[in-house]
Design an enzyme around this catalytic site. Sequence first.
Site, PDB file in Angstrom:
ATOM      1  CG  ASN A   3      -6.574   0.380  -3.253  1.00 33.13           C
ATOM      2  OD1 ASN A   3      -6.309   1.424  -3.846  1.00 33.13           O
ATOM      3  ND2 ASN A   3      -6.406   0.252  -1.954  1.00 33.13           N
ATOM      4  CB  CYS A   4      -9.675   3.782  -6.485  1.00 32.43           C
ATOM      5  SG  CYS A   4     -11.038   4.931  -6.726  1.00 32.43           S
ATOM      6  CG  ASP A   5     -14.708   0.073  -4.854  1.00 27.26           C
ATOM      7  OD1 ASP A   5     -13.902  -0.871  -5.014  1.00 27.26           O
ATOM      8  OD2 ASP A   5     -15.424   0.196  -3.843  1.00 27.26           O
TER       9      ASP A   5
END
Length: 114
Positions: free
Chosen positions: A10-12
């Site tokens: 979920n890290c951009d």
Amino acid sequence: MELTVYGIPNCDSVKKARTWLTDQGLSYTFHDFKKQGVPAAELAQWVAAAGWETVLNRKGTTWRKLDAAVQSSVTDSASAQQVMQEHASTIKRPVIAWPSGQFTVGHVPEQWPA
């Protein structure tokens, strides 16, 4: 050696890197820190290649939420690696292991060897 992307899904920055690699037609394996943990041997390689100051993300939310005593205990490579092992989200993401044996830390496509 195959192309491996290390990070959390979920890290951009990880999302951007994965999209970039796919757009370049590069296949890769994704290593999820949350599910698979931080591999100690690889962490040591990243720190040796890029320096613990680069690999440790002191700007992120996880670092800021750490107890001040834990933060102040990080003074060298060994102590930084211990904190990164215990708190995987303190690792700057993504870490990419390239087939050449090179490692890159962070979302910097202009520095990637592809």
